[in-house]
Design a protein around this motif. Structure first.
Motif, mmCIF file in Angstrom:
data_model
loop_
_atom_site.group_PDB
_atom_site.id
_atom_site.type_symbol
_atom_site.label_atom_id
_atom_site.label_comp_id
_atom_site.label_asym_id
_atom_site.label_seq_id
_atom_site.Cartn_x
_atom_site.Cartn_y
_atom_site.Cartn_z
ATOM 1 N N TYR A 155 0.835 -1.195 0.000
ATOM 2 C CA TYR A 155 0.000 0.000 0.000
ATOM 3 C C TYR A 155 0.875 1.252 0.000
ATOM 4 C CZ TYR A 155 0.953 0.136 5.060
ATOM 5 O OH TYR A 155 1.565 0.168 6.293
ATOM 6 N N ARG A 156 0.327 2.330 -0.560
ATOM 7 C CA ARG A 156 1.007 3.624 -0.570
ATOM 8 C C ARG A 156 0.704 4.349 0.734
ATOM 9 N NH1 ARG A 156 1.821 6.006 -5.517
ATOM 10 N NH2 ARG A 156 2.646 7.761 -4.291
ATOM 11 N N LYS A 157 1.698 4.570 1.536
ATOM 12 C CA LYS A 157 1.508 5.218 2.837
ATOM 13 C C LYS A 157 0.863 6.596 2.694
ATOM 14 C CE LYS A 157 5.503 3.025 5.090
ATOM 15 N NZ LYS A 157 6.831 3.289 5.725
ATOM 16 N N SER A 158 1.349 7.385 1.738
ATOM 17 C CA SER A 158 0.860 8.759 1.594
ATOM 18 C C SER A 158 -0.608 8.800 1.202
ATOM 19 C CB SER A 158 1.697 9.504 0.547
ATOM 20 O OG SER A 158 1.609 8.862 -0.722
ATOM 21 N N LEU A 159 -1.048 7.823 0.394
ATOM 22 C CA LEU A 159 -2.447 7.811 -0.027
ATOM 23 C C LEU A 159 -3.360 7.430 1.128
ATOM 24 C CD1 LEU A 159 -2.184 6.230 -3.602
ATOM 25 C CD2 LEU A 159 -2.249 8.635 -2.936
ATOM 26 N N GLU A 166 -5.906 4.102 8.554
ATOM 27 C CA GLU A 166 -4.792 3.255 8.943
ATOM 28 C C GLU A 166 -4.823 1.978 8.112
ATOM 29 O OE1 GLU A 166 -2.393 3.912 11.137
ATOM 30 O OE2 GLU A 166 -3.235 5.908 11.527
ATOM 31 N N PRO A 167 -3.699 1.273 7.987
ATOM 32 C CA PRO A 167 -3.729 -0.020 7.295
ATOM 33 C C PRO A 167 -4.773 -0.924 7.937
ATOM 34 C CG PRO A 167 -1.471 0.674 7.672
ATOM 35 C CD PRO A 167 -2.334 1.642 8.412
ATOM 36 N N ASP A 172 -13.655 -6.163 6.457
ATOM 37 C CA ASP A 172 -14.525 -4.993 6.339
ATOM 38 C C ASP A 172 -13.694 -3.718 6.234
ATOM 39 O OD1 ASP A 172 -16.984 -6.324 6.393
ATOM 40 O OD2 ASP A 172 -17.023 -6.379 8.583
ATOM 41 N N GLY A 173 -12.626 -3.646 7.036
ATOM 42 C CA GLY A 173 -11.761 -2.480 6.990
ATOM 43 C C GLY A 173 -11.056 -2.345 5.649
ATOM 44 N N MET A 283 1.206 -5.370 4.389
ATOM 45 C CA MET A 283 0.373 -5.948 5.440
ATOM 46 C C MET A 283 -0.143 -7.303 4.955
ATOM 47 S SD MET A 283 -2.972 -3.487 5.062
ATOM 48 C CE MET A 283 -3.694 -3.124 3.450
ATOM 49 N N PRO A 284 -0.488 -8.173 5.886
ATOM 50 C CA PRO A 284 -1.040 -9.463 5.481
ATOM 51 C C PRO A 284 -2.471 -9.301 4.978
ATOM 52 C CG PRO A 284 -1.145 -9.234 7.853
ATOM 53 C CD PRO A 284 -0.397 -8.024 7.342
ATOM 54 N N TRP A 285 -3.002 -10.358 4.378
ATOM 55 C CA TRP A 285 -4.446 -10.352 4.117
ATOM 56 C C TRP A 285 -5.125 -10.265 5.484
ATOM 57 C CZ3 TRP A 285 -7.271 -9.597 -0.066
ATOM 58 C CH2 TRP A 285 -8.651 -9.801 0.027
ATOM 59 N N PRO A 286 -6.039 -9.307 5.668
ATOM 60 C CA PRO A 286 -6.558 -9.057 7.015
ATOM 61 C C PRO A 286 -7.518 -10.142 7.501
ATOM 62 C CG PRO A 286 -7.665 -7.659 5.416
ATOM 63 C CD PRO A 286 -6.565 -8.357 4.671
#
Length: 420
Positions: A155-159, A166-167, A172-173, A283-286
């Motif tokens: 993921y792009r942190k700035s976006l 947050e990541p 759902d998130g 990040m992992p698959w949540p």
């Protein structure tokens, strides 16, 4: 690469090749004789690779083959439909002697591959224990792991920061984040053209497994059904990138700014860091968010196998031992010089300084804490059956419960054939 067509969602052509129905034929059009050894011993070996996306890999494979002095080794570099072409070739009398693939029990039971315990003698403890366990069938080890490849969400942190999020740590998130990150120019998330890459992590994230320890169906749970329904809502919305120029394994969509998040592998990390610098997180698959839910990382990879139809099985085994056990410098090069892969050998990984800091170190940590390895009892036929569930339930809005019921019947037949 053009967007995948609906016809390509049905991969039964792969199954026909795997089951012996596909027409036999030499792979003369698939890049044979691209590297020759210099041994002059009179022995010849054919080695088959899928076409890696990282620049320099084909040349490295040719270099390794040429360096071997005990046989002339030709490299077959196979672009596209690797499984189909491999299974077809293994039915032929002129197939590869050595090839790369993933551990699958039916290949051992059908005597397509031979045990490699003898060449692993004395070094098993130097391999990651899961890389030995996942290749052990009926008490024998059938492959030598070449690379370990964790897959996760980039993921792009700035976006994310700009969107005020947050990541995400739940499904759902993730869906909510993908929607918030979507603009007129950027889609929130890319998961591949067929969604197949995330079908196992989706199941694991609910706390379920593909199969029980006794090789019974374990993926069909209420939590998996609900996760499929949520994924359908994501697919039906506007946040998912579709018709991407390349598949999930290629970071081009992420690097070109077509999406804010992408499921991809550690192999692409150098290219992604070159494109975005430190504006990248993983990040992992949540977790599904259910009581037994968990984050999930697919620990994939490729392994060397020896065909039972090799012209000289002992010579083929000797080459595998030379390259993937004895030649640690080549192993280090293969894992680290073209993309990032985790060396399966502890002694090689110990010198992998490239993986000890920054985003690479985070990838290794996810590999160790959330990673799940291949189950050799989960075969190519079962993979394709589950891909059909994803296609029908997510893309075409079929009832996921009914689709899993249909999958159960097919997979039970597969399990009965394997285990009786």
């Amino acid at each position: 690469m053009p967007a995948i067509s609906s016809r390509e969602w049905d991969r039964r052509d792969v199954l026909r090749a795997a089951g012996g129905i596909a027409a036999l034929g030499a792979l003369t059009a698939c890049g044979s004789n691209t590297g020759r050894g210099g041994g002059g011993s009179g022995r010849s070996l054919k080695q088959m690779y899928h076409a890696y996306g990282e620049p320099g890999t084909q040349q490295a494979a040719q270099k390794f083959a040429k360096a071997y002095q005990d046989a002339d080794v030709s490299v077959q570099w196979i672009p596209g439909e690797y499984e189909k072409k491999l299974f077809t070739a293994l039915l032929s009398s002129d197939g590869p002697d050595v090839f790369e693939f993933h551990p699958q029990i039916h290949m051992a039971h059908e005597r397509q591959i031979v045990p490699l315990d003898d060449i692993l003698e004395g070094v098993k403890d130097d391999f990651h224990e899961a890389d030995i366990a996942s290749h052990t069938i009926d008490g024998k080890v059938y492959g030598v792991r070449m690379i370990d490849d964790p897959q996760f969400l980039y993921y792009r942190k700035s976006l994310l920061e700009k969107a005020g999020i947050e990541p995400p740590d739940t499904l759902d998130g993730l869906i909510e984040a993908a929607e918030k990150l979507t603009t007129d120019k950027v889609k929130g998330l890319y998961l591949g053209q067929t969604l197949q890459p995330i079908q196992n992590p989706l199941i694991w994230s609910t706390g379920a497994e593909l199969l029980t320890p006794d090789n019974e169906i374990a993926y069909h749970t209420d939590e998996v059904v609900e996760a499929l329904r949520k994924l359908r809502r994501l697919y039906a919305g506007k946040a998912l990138l579709k018709g991407a120029p390349t598949e999930h394994w290629d970071p081009a969509s992420f690097n070109q700014g077509l999406c804010a998040m992408q499921w991809c592998g550690m192999w692409a990390m150098p290219q992604i860091l070159e494109a975005h610098g430190d504006d990248v997180g993983i990040m992992p698959w949540p977790s599904s968010g259910d009581p037994n839910g968990r984050p999930a990382v697919y620990n994939g990879g490729w392994s060397a196998f020896v065909s039972a139809k090799a012209k000289d099985v002992d010579a083929a085994k000797a080459f595998v031992k030379w390259l993937w056990i004895d030649q640690k410098e080549f192993q280090r090069e293969w894992c680290l010089d073209y993309g990032f892969h985790i060396p399966p050998r502890r002694s090689v990984a110990a010198g992998a300084e490239e993986l000890t800091s920054g985003l690479a170190a985070e990838g290794v940590e996810l590999f160790n804490t959330a990673g799940i390895f291949d189950n050799p009892s989960w075969t190519q036929s079962m993979i394709t059956t589950l891909t059909d569930v994803m296609a029908n339930a997510v893309r075409d809005d079929a009832d996921p419960e009914r689709e899993l019921d249909k999958a159960d019947k097919k997979i039970r037949r597969d399990l009965d054939k394997i285990f009786g």
